[in-house]
Design a protein around this motif. Sequence first.
Motif, mmCIF file in Angstrom:
data_model
loop_
_atom_site.group_PDB
_atom_site.id
_atom_site.type_symbol
_atom_site.label_atom_id
_atom_site.label_comp_id
_atom_site.label_asym_id
_atom_site.label_seq_id
_atom_site.Cartn_x
_atom_site.Cartn_y
_atom_site.Cartn_z
ATOM 1 N N ASP A 1 -45.253 1.031 -3.053
ATOM 2 C CA ASP A 1 -46.562 0.883 -2.406
ATOM 3 C C ASP A 1 -47.658 1.523 -3.251
ATOM 4 O OD1 ASP A 1 -45.352 -0.417 -0.295
ATOM 5 O OD2 ASP A 1 -45.343 1.342 1.021
ATOM 6 N N ASP B 1 -37.535 10.710 2.244
ATOM 7 C CA ASP B 1 -38.636 10.039 2.945
ATOM 8 C C ASP B 1 -38.995 8.676 2.368
ATOM 9 O OD1 ASP B 1 -38.851 12.307 4.587
ATOM 10 O OD2 ASP B 1 -40.224 13.266 3.192
ATOM 11 N N ASN B 2 -37.981 7.846 2.157
ATOM 12 C CA ASN B 2 -38.242 6.482 1.704
ATOM 13 C C ASN B 2 -39.001 6.467 0.372
ATOM 14 O OD1 ASN B 2 -37.897 3.756 2.072
ATOM 15 N ND2 ASN B 2 -39.688 3.519 3.383
ATOM 16 N N CYS B 3 -38.623 7.351 -0.506
ATOM 17 C CA CYS B 3 -39.332 7.601 -1.766
ATOM 18 C C CYS B 3 -39.565 6.336 -2.595
ATOM 19 C CB CYS B 3 -38.555 8.620 -2.575
ATOM 20 S SG CYS B 3 -39.250 8.971 -4.198
ATOM 21 N N LYS C 1 -32.576 -3.366 -1.506
ATOM 22 C CA LYS C 1 -33.577 -4.357 -1.929
ATOM 23 C C LYS C 1 -34.103 -4.130 -3.341
ATOM 24 C CE LYS C 1 -34.990 -5.295 2.755
ATOM 25 N NZ LYS C 1 -36.013 -5.245 3.760
ATOM 26 N N ASN D 1 -39.613 3.080 -1.797
ATOM 27 C CA ASN D 1 -40.576 2.153 -1.191
ATOM 28 C C ASN D 1 -41.992 2.716 -1.222
ATOM 29 O OD1 ASN D 1 -38.760 0.090 -0.653
ATOM 30 N ND2 ASN D 1 -38.135 1.038 1.265
ATOM 31 N N ARG D 2 -42.133 4.005 -1.049
ATOM 32 C CA ARG D 2 -43.454 4.625 -1.134
ATOM 33 C C ARG D 2 -43.999 4.555 -2.559
ATOM 34 N NH1 ARG D 2 -43.144 10.268 1.630
ATOM 35 N NH2 ARG D 2 -45.380 10.192 1.264
ATOM 36 N N LYS E 1 -27.533 4.926 -1.620
ATOM 37 C CA LYS E 1 -27.863 4.863 -0.189
ATOM 38 C C LYS E 1 -29.332 5.192 0.041
ATOM 39 C CE LYS E 1 -23.184 5.936 1.219
ATOM 40 N NZ LYS E 1 -22.272 6.982 1.665
ATOM 41 N N GLU E 2 -29.864 6.167 -0.696
ATOM 42 C CA GLU E 2 -31.276 6.536 -0.556
ATOM 43 C C GLU E 2 -32.201 5.442 -1.085
ATOM 44 O OE1 GLU E 2 -30.148 11.235 -1.240
ATOM 45 O OE2 GLU E 2 -31.218 10.142 -2.801
ATOM 46 N N ILE E 3 -31.782 4.753 -2.119
ATOM 47 C CA ILE E 3 -32.604 3.691 -2.712
ATOM 48 C C ILE E 3 -32.626 2.457 -1.821
ATOM 49 C CG2 ILE E 3 -32.735 2.069 -4.657
ATOM 50 C CD1 ILE E 3 -31.466 4.449 -6.332
ATOM 51 N N GLY E 4 -31.505 2.120 -1.225
ATOM 52 C CA GLY E 4 -31.418 0.932 -0.376
ATOM 53 C C GLY E 4 -30.899 -0.264 -1.152
#
Length: 127
Positions: A96, A88-90, A25, A92-93, A20-23
């Motif tokens: 980036d 905190d959207n780890c 995508k 995806n960050r 769930k935290e990873i998402g």
Amino acid sequence: MITVIIVSFHSQHLILDRIKEIGTKVPVIIVENSKDIKLKKELESNYSNVSVLIPTENLGWGKAVNLALEKSSTDYIFLIQPDVILLDNCVNRLIDCLSGFKDFAILSPININQKDHKNYHLLFVGR
């Protein structure tokens, strides 16, 4: 792109939270060393980005990581333990952040809980 690899042994209660935290995508490869076929069916039927590998024997952590690395097809790997909480959207960050580095071997987020866990940084001088 990045693939998240998680090695597990009877960690279903933790794995669901990590997914769930990873998402949805980012590809996730889980090596389940406990031979839990039910977990494999549950995760792969509910999450199209998740692949669960069930080895014929408990490989231990290192061999399980190598098995997952062989199955990954992305340029980068994010290797985590089942009990690591991704805040905190780890992921995806981290993705980036990858674009800012051209030549590296290991890049890792750090633990922000300084009260319970000390972060250590290595500094290499004068190569």
